[in-house]
Enzyme design. Structure first.
Site, PDB file in Angstrom:
ATOM      1  N   LYS A 261     -32.719  25.971  -3.794  1.00  0.00           N
ATOM      2  CA  LYS A 261     -33.040  26.580  -5.090  1.00  0.00           C
ATOM      3  C   LYS A 261     -34.331  25.971  -5.593  1.00  0.00           C
ATOM      4  O   LYS A 261     -34.421  24.768  -5.819  1.00  0.00           O
ATOM      5  CB  LYS A 261     -31.915  26.332  -6.099  1.00  0.00           C
ATOM      6  CG  LYS A 261     -32.288  26.746  -7.546  1.00  0.00           C
ATOM      7  CD  LYS A 261     -31.145  26.533  -8.538  1.00  0.00           C
ATOM      8  CE  LYS A 261     -31.615  26.781  -9.982  1.00  0.00           C
ATOM      9  NZ  LYS A 261     -30.554  26.556 -10.982  1.00  0.00           N
ATOM     10  N   ASP A 266     -36.904  26.158 -15.585  1.00  0.00           N
ATOM     11  CA  ASP A 266     -35.803  27.004 -16.038  1.00  0.00           C
ATOM     12  C   ASP A 266     -35.662  26.923 -17.554  1.00  0.00           C
ATOM     13  O   ASP A 266     -35.065  25.998 -18.089  1.00  0.00           O
ATOM     14  CB  ASP A 266     -34.496  26.551 -15.348  1.00  0.00           C
ATOM     15  CG  ASP A 266     -33.295  27.399 -15.765  1.00  0.00           C
ATOM     16  OD1 ASP A 266     -33.513  28.477 -16.366  1.00  0.00           O
ATOM     17  OD2 ASP A 266     -32.157  26.987 -15.478  1.00  0.00           O
ATOM     18  N   LYS A 273     -32.468  28.353 -23.305  1.00  0.00           N
ATOM     19  CA  LYS A 273     -31.813  27.056 -23.465  1.00  0.00           C
ATOM     20  C   LYS A 273     -32.253  26.420 -24.786  1.00  0.00           C
ATOM     21  O   LYS A 273     -33.336  26.715 -25.281  1.00  0.00           O
ATOM     22  CB  LYS A 273     -32.247  26.122 -22.325  1.00  0.00           C
ATOM     23  CG  LYS A 273     -31.643  26.432 -20.972  1.00  0.00           C
ATOM     24  CD  LYS A 273     -32.108  25.429 -19.933  1.00  0.00           C
ATOM     25  CE  LYS A 273     -31.530  25.732 -18.568  1.00  0.00           C
ATOM     26  NZ  LYS A 273     -30.066  25.610 -18.478  1.00  0.00           N
ATOM     27  N   ASP A 284     -35.514  21.669 -11.690  1.00  0.00           N
ATOM     28  CA  ASP A 284     -34.558  22.684 -11.242  1.00  0.00           C
ATOM     29  C   ASP A 284     -34.957  23.241  -9.861  1.00  0.00           C
ATOM     30  O   ASP A 284     -34.385  24.219  -9.394  1.00  0.00           O
ATOM     31  CB  ASP A 284     -34.458  23.800 -12.283  1.00  0.00           C
ATOM     32  CG  ASP A 284     -33.119  24.515 -12.255  1.00  0.00           C
ATOM     33  OD1 ASP A 284     -32.173  23.957 -11.666  1.00  0.00           O
ATOM     34  OD2 ASP A 284     -33.034  25.624 -12.811  1.00  0.00           O
ATOM     35  N   ASP A 343     -29.561  32.707 -17.836  1.00  0.00           N
ATOM     36  CA  ASP A 343     -29.655  31.283 -17.503  1.00  0.00           C
ATOM     37  C   ASP A 343     -28.845  30.935 -16.246  1.00  0.00           C
ATOM     38  O   ASP A 343     -28.968  29.843 -15.707  1.00  0.00           O
ATOM     39  CB  ASP A 343     -29.189  30.442 -18.699  1.00  0.00           C
ATOM     40  CG  ASP A 343     -29.610  28.993 -18.596  1.00  0.00           C
ATOM     41  OD1 ASP A 343     -30.466  28.679 -17.731  1.00  0.00           O
ATOM     42  OD2 ASP A 343     -29.105  28.169 -19.382  1.00  0.00           O
ATOM     43  N   GLU A 345     -29.436  31.755 -13.309  1.00  0.00           N
ATOM     44  CA  GLU A 345     -30.442  32.387 -12.452  1.00  0.00           C
ATOM     45  C   GLU A 345     -30.432  31.855 -11.027  1.00  0.00           C
ATOM     46  O   GLU A 345     -30.870  32.551 -10.107  1.00  0.00           O
ATOM     47  CB  GLU A 345     -31.840  32.188 -13.066  1.00  0.00           C
ATOM     48  CG  GLU A 345     -32.547  30.856 -12.773  1.00  0.00           C
ATOM     49  CD  GLU A 345     -31.815  29.627 -13.323  1.00  0.00           C
ATOM     50  OE1 GLU A 345     -30.980  29.796 -14.235  1.00  0.00           O
ATOM     51  OE2 GLU A 345     -32.059  28.514 -12.823  1.00  0.00           O
ATOM     52  N   ARG A 347     -28.060  31.303  -8.821  1.00  0.00           N
ATOM     53  CA  ARG A 347     -27.272  32.119  -7.882  1.00  0.00           C
ATOM     54  C   ARG A 347     -27.954  33.441  -7.589  1.00  0.00           C
ATOM     55  O   ARG A 347     -27.819  34.000  -6.506  1.00  0.00           O
ATOM     56  CB  ARG A 347     -25.849  32.300  -8.450  1.00  0.00           C
ATOM     57  CG  ARG A 347     -25.800  33.003  -9.776  1.00  0.00           C
ATOM     58  CD  ARG A 347     -24.507  32.747 -10.551  1.00  0.00           C
ATOM     59  NE  ARG A 347     -24.515  31.453 -11.239  1.00  0.00           N
ATOM     60  CZ  ARG A 347     -23.542  31.007 -12.017  1.00  0.00           C
ATOM     61  NH1 ARG A 347     -22.451  31.737 -12.208  1.00  0.00           N
ATOM     62  NH2 ARG A 347     -23.630  29.837 -12.604  1.00  0.00           N
TER      63      ARG A 347
END
Ligand code: BES
Ligand code: MN
Ligand code: ZN
Length: 497
Positions: A261, A266, A273, A284, A343, A345, A347
């Site tokens: 990933k 993010d 967030k 991230d 959020d 995101e 996956r």
């Protein structure tokens, strides 16, 4: 920092560290020095809590004309002295030297009876640990205070038979390069490291023989990666799919696929967030950093294995063009996804990267790393990464590799009753379940819907371990590069030759 291995000198001087075994058992050199300094070593032990237990230290100052500092280093019980312990000792010495402003330090590796490691191996791992601990991301510091600057410039490891130590250490040096490479990637600020610049840095691996291919948005669109592209569509930065190949194994051997990933920042997107701590979301991309670092290590040591790595690189931003909660996207697999929370995101990008890996490379096993959920931190804290898998042998291989090199995993459950929590009313699935309960598991269930029949798959949720607020013996605080050594060990012990 320079590393040297040398034979025993006639006399020691400067900053010297010597081994003491469990229950206050000074090893050979500590005994010799104790005599020279009139029994001060034993007296100092008796006047403190120091027992020689693993990773204890006690430093004596100004013992004789030539010995400036003498550090007693607890090696603990001999049968527990393994490579990781030796690395920890090296790390402690480096930290001590920097804390006290020393430029050079000598560590004496006396033979330890009862360990399976030779002095050469112990010495090499002590040096490795010192190097790993001595890392610092200082690129953007223009005016360091002297007490904040690391001082250690050289470690000399003394032992009988330094040639063996030199050979052992040479084999470990690619580990240092790879771990530092990954830590740099994770530490870089998000205005510097974004999908395109990440992919460009990975291009450096070409020099080591890794084939690096980079797909842009147009190519991903052709492949039908609507889920990945949806996440990146609110960003000014172009999304990238980074594909790396290290095919140095037998022709007939199917590759192992590593997936990472790589959300270079993010914000949460439209499901924004909160501001506090959002800067953490620069890391991230820790999964992608680990996977890229692992490729560097495999190539650096010329692993006899076939390994491919795929990193999904995107920036998750709120914008007029950003995807909305409620949008339905189509993944490369053909399955449709209702995006309830922008959020969640990770996956959404991983499912397309995983599908691409399986379509294109038919891997025998697929291991994916991601800073996927805050919920895994609630469950496991910062001590272990969550391990989810459809395959117990693969899980056990990963756990064994992790305990050997000190990147610990804990297996978490999967199952149909969790899976149905992400069924959607209007699409094949939704990207989050209704509540927060079991958040790491429902995330893993989502990913499992993109694993083809017969593929051994594991997902490591590294949200709690990619960054360390306190550090440990071989990792300063900050980026850990968790996964680099784990994946290398997994390949070395199970997929080589
Ligand atoms: N990148 C985060 C997960 C994360 C949180 C990593 C804290 C490291 C530290 C991920 O994209 C995310 O936002 N997950 C959400 C999922 C939720 C919306 C279902 C979370 O964990 O809150
Ligand atoms: Mn998120
Ligand atoms: Zn994320």
């Amino acid at each position: 920092m320079k590393v040297e291995f040398s034979a025993f000198p006639k006399a020691f001087s400067g900053n010297v560290a010597v081994f003491v075994g469990a229950d206050k058992q000074p090893l050979a050199t500590a005994q010799v020095i104790d005599k020279e300094v009139g029994g001060t070593v034993v007296r100092a032990m008796n006047a403190s809590r120091f027992t020689g237990a693993k990773a204890q230290t006690l430093t004596l100052l100004g013992q004789s004309g030539s010995l400036a500092r003498l550090t007693l280093l607890g090696v603990g019980k001999a049968r527990e002295l393994d490579a990781r312990t030796a690395e920890g000792l090296g790390g402690l010495i480096a930290a001590e030297a920097n804390a006290s402003g020393q430029k050079t330090v000598t560590v004496v590796v006396d033979p330890v009876k009862g360990t399976r490691l030779s002095p050469g191996q112990i010495a090499a791992h002590v040096a490795l640990g010192a190097r790993l601990r001595n890392y610092r991301f200082g690129r953007y510091k223009t005016k360091d205070k002297p007490e904040q600057k690391p001082t250690l410039e050289q470690i000399t490891v003394v032992l009988a038979g330094p040639a063996e130590a030199r050979r052992a250490y040479a084999l470990l040096e690619p580990t240092i390069d790879a771990v530092f490479f990954a830590r740099d990637l994770v530490s870089e600020p998000p205005n510097v490291l974004y999908p395109v610049s990440f992919a460009q840095r990975a291009k450096e691996l070409t020099k080591l023989g890794v084939k690096v291919e980079i797909l842009g948005e147009a190519e991903m669109k052709k492949l039908g990666m609507g889920s990945l592209l949806g996440v990146g569509q609110g960003s000014e930065r172009e999304s990238q799919l980074l594909v790396m190949r290290w095919m140095n194994g037998p022709k007939s051997q199917k590759p192992v696929a590593l997936i990472g990933k790589g959300v270079t920042f993010d914000t949460g997107g439209i499901s924004l967030k909160p501001a506090g701590g959002m800067e953490d979301m620069k890391w991230d991309m820790g999964g992608a950093g680990a996977v890229t670092g692992a490729m560097r290590l495999l190539a650096g040591r010329k692993a006899k294995a076939n390994v491919i790595a795929i990193c999904a690189l995107v920036e998750n931003m709120p914008d007029g063009k950003a995807q909305r909660p409620g949008d339905v996207v189509k993944s490369m697999s053909g399955q449709t996804i209702e995006v309830i929370n922008t959020d969640a995101e990770g996956r959404l990008i991983l499912c397309d990267a995983m599908w691409y890996a399986q379509e294109k490379f038919e891997p025998q096993a697929m291991v994916e790393l991601s800073t996927l959920t805050g919920a895994i931190i609630v469950a496991l804290g910062h001590e272990r990464a969550g391990l989810f898998s459809n395959n117990t042998p693969l899980s056990n291989k990963l756990r064994a590799a992790g305990s050997l090199i000190g990147e610990k995993l804990w297996r978490m459950p999967l199952g149909p009753s969790y899976d149905k929590l992400i069924d959607s009313e209007i699409a094949d699935m939704k990207n989050v379940s209704n509540g927060r309960d079991g958040g790491s598991i429902t995330a893993a269930q989502f990913l499992q819907r993109f694993v083809k029949e017969g593929v051994a798959w594991a997902h490591l949720d590294i949200a709690g371990v990619a960054w360390s607020a306190k550090g440990d013996n071989t990792t300063p605080k900050g980026a850990t590069a968790f996964g680099v050594r784990l994946l290398d060990r997994l390949i070395a012990d199970n997929y080589e030759r």
